[in-house]
Design a protein around this motif. Structure first.
Motif: not given
Length: 438
Positions: A341-350
């Motif tokens: 979930x953190x990977x998704x945030x750091x690589x896409x969502x942010x």
């Protein structure tokens, strides 16, 4: 290393085993609670959602609500909806949903252990929720709902769970509203209790899975009462009833964490821009549509669900894709940054969508795995039908976090990424209640 205790619990009589227990207070709204408890004065929501017995416009955080909580709990005891044990007990609690069963101990855990960091947390608490639970625990003088804990699986303790649950249970019923079976075995044999306590003596830590606010609030009450005693010249030993809190403790190997997915809507982006951006960090593969094969698990099956970590599902413009993150984009040495979930945030969502704080972002929904991938798809399609030309909606499916990942984060003294854990089954309230009494 951790201290646990048996206690004099209050439980429904066998004839009310299905009438009293209710969902926990924090998974149901006041409106839902009113409907749930309608026509059932024995429903425990009268105790842990007492605003349902007051006018609908009542502020749920008003003094009137807390006073009602105390009145209702006292009434449950006076009317025999909750009956006090005659001797201290531990309890074995089994929950079965679908093909998943988990067994744990209902027992008292030490507030001192929490303050020392031996009961480890993985998320922050919100002050408003913390103050709410602090007030209700202090006014009711009770732990109306347990804190959900886990221990790193230990064979001797796991064996006790299996051995002590071989006889007929004291409670055994299906909660129709959630399709779960709940069973409880009471353990009053002093030698067995002492043996279990001895085994917990060598458990290095317990981990909070759910109930961070209940845990912190119990600690707040303990601090208040300790301060009052010391103010009046007394001493506190750590053995006082207020220095313990009711918990359910499961071996980590029996717990199931399910996917907690994201839907973004009304994003001022273009599909082509997103696909081009993703190529920098992911290998992208369109998922071939096929029949969903039932697998008898708690969450609905779906052909596009990822089957391994570091792979995300994405639903965009009527199509599902797999996103395989590039290895060089993951810091495997960091217990937080290596969580999907953190990977998704750091690589896409942010970086692409500009989302800095998941908790405060308006145009994002978080969907628990039990609702299934069809729910993700439906939400995206619904928003697509209402979108402007310069907007997109997109869903991301995430492989579930593991208990070992959660424990590693807690051991490091850090917190899990927001909206990462979805535990099921939830612990019922009202099966066992503990009054903070001598």
């Amino acid at each position: 290393m951790v201290k646990i205790k048996a206690f004099l619990g209050y439980s429904p009589p066998k004839s009310l085993e299905k009438k009293v227990p209710s969902p926990p207070y924090d998974v149901i709204s006041s409106e839902e609670a009113r409907k749930f408890a309608e026509g059932n004065e024995q429903c425990f929501l009268h105790v842990n959602k007492p605003e349902i017995d007051l006018p609908e416009d009542t502020n749920p955080y008003s003094d009137e609500v807390y006073k009602q909580a105390k009145i209702n709990l006292d009434a449950f005891i006076e009317k025999g909806y909750l009956v006090k044990e005659t001797q201290p007990q531990l309890y074995i609690y089994a929950q079965t949903r679908g093909n998943h069963t988990q067994k744990g101990y209902i027992l008292l855990a030490s507030i001192d252990d929490y303050e020392k960091g031996l009961i480890k947390k993985h998320e922050f608490t919100r002050k408003d929720k913390e103050e709410d639970r602090t007030k209700i625990i202090n006014i009711q003088n009770a732990n109306a709902g347990p804190v959900f804990l886990s221990y790193s699986s230990k064979q001797s303790l796991d064996d006790f769970l299996e051995t002590l649950s071989k006889r007929d249970p004291d409670f055994d019923f299906f909660a129709d509203w959630e399709g779960e079976r709940h069973q409880v075995w009471k353990v009053s044999d002093k030698k067995i209790i002492e043996s279990i306590q001895g085994e917990f003596d060598s458990v290095p830590a317990l981990y909070i899975c759910d109930g961070h606010h209940r845990m912190q609030s119990a600690a707040n009450v303990a601090k208040m009462r300790k301060a009052e005693i010391e103010k009046n010249g007394g001493t506190v030993t750590g053995e006082e009833p207020f220095n313990f809190v009711m918990t359910v403790v499961f071996p980590h190997t029996q717990l199931a964490i399910f996917d907690y997915n994201r839907v973004l809507f009304k994003q001022k982006k273009k599909k082509e821009e997103l696909m081009e951006f993703l190529k920098q960090s992911f290998d992208i593969k369109e998922v071939e549509k096929k029949e969903n094969v039932p697998d008898n698990t708690i969450t609905p099956p779906h052909y596009a669900k990822p089957t391994e970590k570091r792979v995300f599902s994405m639903y965009l413009d009527k199509k599902w894709y797999y996103l395989h993150v590039h290895k060089d984009k993951v810091d495997e040495s960091d217990p937080v940054k290596s969580i999907d979930s953190q990977i998704l945030t750091e690589q896409i969502l942010t970086p692409f969508f500009g989302i800095q704080d998941l908790r405060s972002e308006k145009n994002i929904d978080f969907i628990g795995g039990t609702r299934g991938y069809q729910a993700l798809q439906n939400l995206v399609d619904k928003n697509d039908a209402q979108k402007q030309n310069d907007e997109i909606s997109v869903a991301f499916g995430i492989f579930p976090v593991t208990m070992l990942e959660l424990m590693n984060v807690a051991d490091s003294g850090r917190t899990m990424p927001p909206k990462s854990t979805w535990f099921l089954p939830k612990l019922l309230s009202g099966l066992v209640v503990r009054l903070i009494e001598n």
